[in-house]
Design an enzyme around this catalytic site. Structure first.
Site, PDB file in Angstrom:
ATOM      1  N   SER A  55      46.761  33.929  47.020  1.00 40.57           N
ATOM      2  CA  SER A  55      45.834  33.183  46.163  1.00 40.57           C
ATOM      3  C   SER A  55      46.004  31.667  46.306  1.00 40.57           C
ATOM      4  O   SER A  55      47.117  31.141  46.275  1.00 40.57           O
ATOM      5  CB  SER A  55      46.039  33.571  44.703  1.00 40.57           C
ATOM      6  OG  SER A  55      45.204  32.786  43.867  1.00 40.57           O
TER       7      SER A  55
ATOM      8  N   LYS B 299      40.194  42.928  36.488  1.00 43.57           N
ATOM      9  CA  LYS B 299      39.075  42.299  35.783  1.00 43.57           C
ATOM     10  C   LYS B 299      38.488  43.177  34.681  1.00 43.57           C
ATOM     11  O   LYS B 299      38.009  42.663  33.675  1.00 43.57           O
ATOM     12  CB  LYS B 299      37.990  41.878  36.772  1.00 43.57           C
ATOM     13  CG  LYS B 299      38.424  40.744  37.697  1.00 43.57           C
ATOM     14  CD  LYS B 299      37.292  40.258  38.571  1.00 43.57           C
ATOM     15  CE  LYS B 299      37.728  39.104  39.462  1.00 43.57           C
ATOM     16  NZ  LYS B 299      36.612  38.562  40.270  1.00 43.57           N
TER      17      LYS B 299
ATOM     18  N   ASN C 131      37.227  37.482  34.439  1.00 44.48           N
ATOM     19  CA  ASN C 131      38.187  36.860  35.350  1.00 44.48           C
ATOM     20  C   ASN C 131      38.986  35.767  34.648  1.00 44.48           C
ATOM     21  O   ASN C 131      39.787  35.085  35.283  1.00 44.48           O
ATOM     22  CB  ASN C 131      37.474  36.283  36.580  1.00 44.48           C
ATOM     23  CG  ASN C 131      36.739  34.993  36.280  1.00 44.48           C
ATOM     24  OD1 ASN C 131      36.225  34.801  35.169  1.00 44.48           O
ATOM     25  ND2 ASN C 131      36.666  34.106  37.252  1.00 44.48           N
TER      26      ASN C 131
ATOM     27  N   GLY D 271      25.805  45.146  48.619  1.00 43.00           N
ATOM     28  CA  GLY D 271      26.975  45.670  47.937  1.00 43.00           C
ATOM     29  C   GLY D 271      26.696  45.918  46.467  1.00 43.00           C
ATOM     30  O   GLY D 271      25.739  45.366  45.898  1.00 43.00           O
TER      31      GLY D 271
ATOM     32  N   TYR E 132      35.594  34.215  52.374  1.00 42.05           N
ATOM     33  CA  TYR E 132      35.940  32.895  52.904  1.00 42.05           C
ATOM     34  C   TYR E 132      37.041  32.953  53.953  1.00 42.05           C
ATOM     35  O   TYR E 132      37.417  31.914  54.527  1.00 42.05           O
ATOM     36  CB  TYR E 132      36.315  31.905  51.793  1.00 42.05           C
ATOM     37  CG  TYR E 132      37.498  32.274  50.933  1.00 42.05           C
ATOM     38  CD1 TYR E 132      38.794  32.022  51.352  1.00 42.05           C
ATOM     39  CD2 TYR E 132      37.311  32.827  49.675  1.00 42.05           C
ATOM     40  CE1 TYR E 132      39.883  32.329  50.557  1.00 42.05           C
ATOM     41  CE2 TYR E 132      38.386  33.129  48.860  1.00 42.05           C
ATOM     42  CZ  TYR E 132      39.671  32.885  49.306  1.00 42.05           C
ATOM     43  OH  TYR E 132      40.755  33.183  48.510  1.00 42.05           O
TER      44      TYR E 132
END
Length: 290
Positions: free
Chosen positions: A31, A82, A103, A142, A232
């Site tokens: 992260s 979440k 989140n 999705g 990303y």
């Protein structure tokens, strides 16, 4: 349409010597959230504030939160926690309730926790900056958790309608009540119709790495289409490279990572986020990652 909401009383007071926050999830070592938040604390002059990572599975979240001392101002919650984050909060924002995921957990003055979803507000921000306005047609690839946030973002942007493309019809069916709560017109289509359904004002890809690569050479892009690809790393994806080559505006998961972190920073601290410093720190960390 669901509007923005904030925890009662705002974020934690900036007075005092120690304030802590962290990103929780599993796995979590990768992260970049600590880079963003700690850069923000430094730039805002928030001495005594720190932000770290905590490895935590969904089933462990309730015990973790229950054991946090009063110095803890907030938690950024990533996968797989979440949905579990909703259960540990005394109050849940309307948007987090609508999408069934949070989140963000914010410590309130009375010691209880407030759950929000800044993925939605972050997505609205990056799409708005890319030129998306009211009345746009949206296609979502999705049907998982990020797709739920995409539906809420589309509702806030007053989209004309949303088409969801997924490999499993059952997954799309689970989004139907979410769309209904959001007041959004939802159309489902199988993955075999993905190429035809990309002829939209906005294409949002929420599928895992590699899942949309086969579409890159098949899509007949309109230069006016905006592509948001939630991935990303690696970047650019084949889909993003194809869209950029056709002159489309492209935004990435890195843009969303920053935008949702800014929302969390402001709820945790109660002060405006130093966006430029946080953005620069993220860009540098991403460029220098192993």
């Amino acid at each position: 349409m669901l509007g923005d909401s904030r925890p009662c009383g705002g974020g934690a007071s900036v007075a005092g010597s120690v304030h802590k926050a962290a990103v929780v999830g599993k796995p979590i070592a990768h992260s970049l959230s600590p880079v963003i938040h700690n850069a923000g604390y430094a730039a805002a002059g928030l001495d005594g504030w720190s932000y770290t990572r905590i490895e935590c599975a969904a089933a462990e979240l309730a015990d973790l939160v229950a054991g946090l001392g009063p110095e803890w101002a907030g938690l950024s919650v990533t996968m797989p926690g979440k949905e579990a984050a909703l259960a540990v909060a005394a109050e849940v924002s309307p948007v987090a309730a609508a999408v069934g995921a949070a989140n963000t957990l914010v410590r309130r003055p009375d010691g209880s926790w407030y759950a929000d979803n800044t993925d939605v507000t972050g997505m609205v921000e990056v799409l708005t900056e890319a030129g998306v306005g009211a009345g746009a047609t949206v296609t979502v690839l999705g049907a998982g958790g990020t797709a739920r946030a995409a539906l809420a973002a589309a509702a806030r942007l007053q989209a004309a309608g949303v088409t969801v493309i997924a490999r499993r019809a059952a997954a799309v069916a689970e989004l139907t009540p979410v769309a209904h709560t959001l007041g959004l017109a939802l159309t489902a289509a199988p993955w075999s119709e993905a190429v035809a359904s990309t002829n939209a004002d906005v294409l949002i890809s929420t599928v895992p790495k590699g899942a949309a690569d086969g579409l890159a050479d098949a899509v007949a892009w309109r230069p006016t289409t905006v592509l948001f690809d939630a991935i990303y790393d690696p970047w650019p994806t084949p889909l993003a490279a194809s869209a950029a080559a056709a002159g489309c505006r492209v935004v990435s998961g890195l843009d969303l990572l920053l935008a949702q972190a800014i929302g969390q920073f402001e709820q945790f601290t109660g002060v405006p986020a130093p966006r430029a410093a946080m953005s620069s720190a993220l860009t540098a960390a991403y460029a220098n990652r192993p």
